[in-house]
Design a protein around this motif. Structure first.
Motif, PDB file in Angstrom:
ATOM      1  N   ILE A 158     -88.260  21.556  55.463  1.00  0.00           N
ATOM      2  CA  ILE A 158     -88.067  22.398  56.651  1.00  0.00           C
ATOM      3  C   ILE A 158     -86.584  22.466  57.036  1.00  0.00           C
ATOM      4  CG2 ILE A 158     -88.378  22.462  59.177  1.00  0.00           C
ATOM      5  CD1 ILE A 158     -90.746  23.634  57.775  1.00  0.00           C
ATOM      6  N   THR A 159     -86.121  23.697  57.147  1.00  0.00           N
ATOM      7  CA  THR A 159     -84.780  23.961  57.670  1.00  0.00           C
ATOM      8  C   THR A 159     -84.937  24.887  58.858  1.00  0.00           C
ATOM      9  OG1 THR A 159     -83.653  23.636  55.556  1.00  0.00           O
ATOM     10  CG2 THR A 159     -82.579  25.129  57.104  1.00  0.00           C
ATOM     11  N   LYS A 160     -84.163  24.625  59.930  1.00  0.00           N
ATOM     12  CA  LYS A 160     -84.174  25.538  61.070  1.00  0.00           C
ATOM     13  C   LYS A 160     -82.754  25.801  61.523  1.00  0.00           C
ATOM     14  CE  LYS A 160     -85.655  27.987  64.537  1.00  0.00           C
ATOM     15  NZ  LYS A 160     -86.439  29.219  64.374  1.00  0.00           N
ATOM     16  N   ASN A 161     -82.382  27.058  61.508  1.00  0.00           N
ATOM     17  CA  ASN A 161     -81.064  27.447  62.014  1.00  0.00           C
ATOM     18  C   ASN A 161     -81.236  28.156  63.349  1.00  0.00           C
ATOM     19  OD1 ASN A 161     -80.056  26.606  59.535  1.00  0.00           O
ATOM     20  ND2 ASN A 161     -80.148  28.650  58.648  1.00  0.00           N
ATOM     21  N   GLY A 208     -78.947  30.522  64.981  1.00  0.00           N
ATOM     22  CA  GLY A 208     -77.689  31.222  64.692  1.00  0.00           C
ATOM     23  C   GLY A 208     -76.925  30.466  63.618  1.00  0.00           C
ATOM     24  N   GLN A 209     -75.693  30.090  63.942  1.00  0.00           N
ATOM     25  CA  GLN A 209     -74.855  29.376  62.969  1.00  0.00           C
ATOM     26  C   GLN A 209     -75.245  27.904  62.853  1.00  0.00           C
ATOM     27  OE1 GLN A 209     -72.151  30.656  61.089  1.00  0.00           O
ATOM     28  NE2 GLN A 209     -73.026  32.608  61.761  1.00  0.00           N
ATOM     29  N   GLN A 210     -75.966  27.397  63.875  1.00  0.00           N
ATOM     30  CA  GLN A 210     -76.199  25.962  63.914  1.00  0.00           C
ATOM     31  C   GLN A 210     -77.451  25.544  63.146  1.00  0.00           C
ATOM     32  OE1 GLN A 210     -76.826  24.356  67.791  1.00  0.00           O
ATOM     33  NE2 GLN A 210     -76.723  22.246  67.068  1.00  0.00           N
ATOM     34  N   LYS A 211     -77.309  24.512  62.298  1.00  0.00           N
ATOM     35  CA  LYS A 211     -78.453  23.982  61.557  1.00  0.00           C
ATOM     36  C   LYS A 211     -79.065  22.851  62.376  1.00  0.00           C
ATOM     37  CE  LYS A 211     -78.419  24.121  56.557  1.00  0.00           C
ATOM     38  NZ  LYS A 211     -78.741  25.428  56.469  1.00  0.00           N
ATOM     39  N   ALA A 212     -80.216  23.097  62.964  1.00  0.00           N
ATOM     40  CA  ALA A 212     -80.861  22.049  63.773  1.00  0.00           C
ATOM     41  C   ALA A 212     -81.679  21.114  62.885  1.00  0.00           C
ATOM     42  CB  ALA A 212     -81.745  22.668  64.837  1.00  0.00           C
ATOM     43  N   LEU A 213     -82.249  21.658  61.794  1.00  0.00           N
ATOM     44  CA  LEU A 213     -82.999  20.843  60.826  1.00  0.00           C
ATOM     45  C   LEU A 213     -82.536  21.233  59.431  1.00  0.00           C
ATOM     46  CD1 LEU A 213     -86.585  21.210  62.346  1.00  0.00           C
ATOM     47  CD2 LEU A 213     -85.158  19.151  62.420  1.00  0.00           C
ATOM     48  N   ASN A 214     -82.292  20.219  58.602  1.00  0.00           N
ATOM     49  CA  ASN A 214     -81.711  20.471  57.295  1.00  0.00           C
ATOM     50  C   ASN A 214     -82.575  19.822  56.205  1.00  0.00           C
ATOM     51  OD1 ASN A 214     -80.079  20.859  55.113  1.00  0.00           O
ATOM     52  ND2 ASN A 214     -78.269  19.845  55.976  1.00  0.00           N
ATOM     53  N   GLY A 257     -82.797  16.942  66.590  1.00  0.00           N
ATOM     54  CA  GLY A 257     -83.731  17.921  66.019  1.00  0.00           C
ATOM     55  C   GLY A 257     -85.195  17.561  66.227  1.00  0.00           C
ATOM     56  N   LYS A 258     -85.464  16.550  67.038  1.00  0.00           N
ATOM     57  CA  LYS A 258     -86.854  16.092  67.234  1.00  0.00           C
ATOM     58  C   LYS A 258     -87.733  17.195  67.832  1.00  0.00           C
ATOM     59  CE  LYS A 258     -85.567  12.714  70.006  1.00  0.00           C
ATOM     60  NZ  LYS A 258     -84.107  12.978  70.029  1.00  0.00           N
ATOM     61  N   SER A 259     -87.285  17.742  68.959  1.00  0.00           N
ATOM     62  CA  SER A 259     -88.119  18.751  69.631  1.00  0.00           C
ATOM     63  C   SER A 259     -88.301  19.984  68.746  1.00  0.00           C
ATOM     64  CB  SER A 259     -87.495  19.176  70.956  1.00  0.00           C
ATOM     65  OG  SER A 259     -87.455  18.080  71.832  1.00  0.00           O
ATOM     66  N   THR A 260     -87.244  20.360  68.057  1.00  0.00           N
ATOM     67  CA  THR A 260     -87.333  21.539  67.181  1.00  0.00           C
ATOM     68  C   THR A 260     -88.428  21.339  66.132  1.00  0.00           C
ATOM     69  OG1 THR A 260     -84.989  22.017  67.509  1.00  0.00           O
ATOM     70  CG2 THR A 260     -86.016  22.978  65.560  1.00  0.00           C
ATOM     71  N   LEU A 261     -88.442  20.166  65.491  1.00  0.00           N
ATOM     72  CA  LEU A 261     -89.453  19.932  64.464  1.00  0.00           C
ATOM     73  C   LEU A 261     -90.856  19.901  65.074  1.00  0.00           C
ATOM     74  CD1 LEU A 261     -89.992  19.489  61.495  1.00  0.00           C
ATOM     75  CD2 LEU A 261     -89.964  17.039  61.931  1.00  0.00           C
ATOM     76  N   PRO A 310     -90.108  28.121  61.302  1.00  0.00           N
ATOM     77  CA  PRO A 310     -88.968  27.531  60.597  1.00  0.00           C
ATOM     78  C   PRO A 310     -88.143  28.623  59.928  1.00  0.00           C
ATOM     79  CG  PRO A 310     -90.964  27.247  59.311  1.00  0.00           C
ATOM     80  CD  PRO A 310     -91.375  27.916  60.583  1.00  0.00           C
ATOM     81  N   THR A 311     -86.886  28.325  59.620  1.00  0.00           N
ATOM     82  CA  THR A 311     -86.067  29.260  58.837  1.00  0.00           C
ATOM     83  C   THR A 311     -86.493  29.190  57.371  1.00  0.00           C
ATOM     84  OG1 THR A 311     -84.248  28.847  60.363  1.00  0.00           O
ATOM     85  CG2 THR A 311     -83.678  29.899  58.272  1.00  0.00           C
ATOM     86  N   ASP A 312     -86.838  27.970  56.940  1.00  0.00           N
ATOM     87  CA  ASP A 312     -87.259  27.784  55.553  1.00  0.00           C
ATOM     88  C   ASP A 312     -88.192  26.575  55.472  1.00  0.00           C
ATOM     89  OD1 ASP A 312     -87.430  28.389  52.919  1.00  0.00           O
ATOM     90  OD2 ASP A 312     -85.361  27.837  52.414  1.00  0.00           O
ATOM     91  N   GLY A 313     -89.025  26.524  54.440  1.00  0.00           N
ATOM     92  CA  GLY A 313     -89.923  25.394  54.240  1.00  0.00           C
ATOM     93  C   GLY A 313     -91.295  25.646  54.837  1.00  0.00           C
ATOM     94  N   SER A 314     -92.176  24.643  54.710  1.00  0.00           N
ATOM     95  CA  SER A 314     -93.541  24.828  55.219  1.00  0.00           C
ATOM     96  C   SER A 314     -94.058  23.551  55.874  1.00  0.00           C
ATOM     97  CB  SER A 314     -94.483  25.235  54.083  1.00  0.00           C
ATOM     98  OG  SER A 314     -94.752  24.119  53.260  1.00  0.00           O
TER      99      SER A 314
END
Ligand code: ADP
Ligand code: MG
Length: 233
Positions: free
Chosen positions: A8-11, A13-19, A40-44, A54-58
């Motif tokens: 899981i990746t989450k951007n 805008g420019q910021q990567k919150a999860l990589n 990045g806890k709340s985001t996940l 998510p921006t990417d992943g599953s």
């Protein structure tokens, strides 16, 4: 009921919150999700609960994809958001009925009564949410999270802002609720994880930096704060 997080990746805008975050949680586990503010806890957690794509992943909950089968996932997951957005003008039972109707809970008034008892809200049940102390609001938050009897509980900083007595009570309640559920709870307090969880996942700057059993971490013989600091420097 398992949770499988894959790449899981989450951007924002420019910021990567999860990589590129990956881990899985087995059915019945109680997992502490630890990390400094902004890690990045709340985001996940929002992604697992279908509140944010998510921006990417599953992510799969009990083999159901959060993006493709989100209605099914929502039925199986109970979520206590970080800033518990409770409707302050609603009465406790009115609010729980409102949430229960959303999930189409059967025998709703009996279920609401049961939730009030299970979460220790009996003496406050006739008040408006805005009249409750923070500890009792958290109980309402937990009651709404479990009203549809989900097998998975996602709790975002459930004890932040509580006084020491409330903290002990809410921890005990989470432990009790977690007996027959899969639980993931976030916190930035290592002791909290020790009190409730069997396993610890630590996230820092959007990346998983540790994933281990509480038992093994404690065997290192270091103070818990030090272990946390080492992983999150
Ligand atoms: P944590 O819950 O661990 O404190 P968050 O998941 O809330 O961390 O935030 C991770 C990072 O993403 C932070 O840097 C935060 O500022 C940023 N972030 C969170 N939500 C948003 C948003 N809606 N828009 C832009 N940036 C955000
Ligand atoms: Mg957070």
């Amino acid at each position: 009921m398992s949770i499988v997080v894959s790449h899981i990746t989450k951007n924002y805008g420019q910021q990567k919150a999860l990589n590129d975050v990956s881990f899985s949680i087995k059915s019945g586990e109680i997992v502490g999700f630890l990390g400094p503010n902004g890690a990045g806890k709340s985001t996940l957690m929002k992604i697992i609960c279908c509140y944010l794509p998510p921006t990417d992943g599953s992510v799969k909950v009990s083999n159901l994809d959060v993006m493709e089968q989100s209605m099914e996932v929502r039925k199986k997951v109970g979520y206590l958001p970080e800033h518990n957005p409770l409707y302050l003008d609603m009465y406790v039972k009115e609010y729980l009925e409102f949430v229960g109707r959303f999930y189409k809970v059967k025998n709703l008034s009996a279920r609401v009564k049961e939730m009030v008892e299970v979460t220790g809200l009996t003496i406050e049940q006739n008040k408006k949410i805005g009249q409750l102390s923070k500890g009792y609001r958290q109980r309402v938050g937990l009651a709404q999270a479990i009203i549809h009897d989900p097998q998975v509980l996602i709790l975002d900083e459930p004890t932040t802002g509580l006084d020491p007595n409330q903290l002990i009570e809410i921890r005990a309640l989470i432990k009790q609720l977690g007996k027959d559920k899969t639980v993931m709870l976030s916190t930035h307090i290592m002791q909290e994880v020790e009190a409730i969880c069997e396993r610890v996942i630590i996230i820092n700057h959007g990346k998983i930096v540790a994933d281990d059993s509480m038992e093994r971490l404690l065997k290192k013989g270091q103070p818990l704060e030090k272990i946390f600091q080492e992983f999150t420097q």
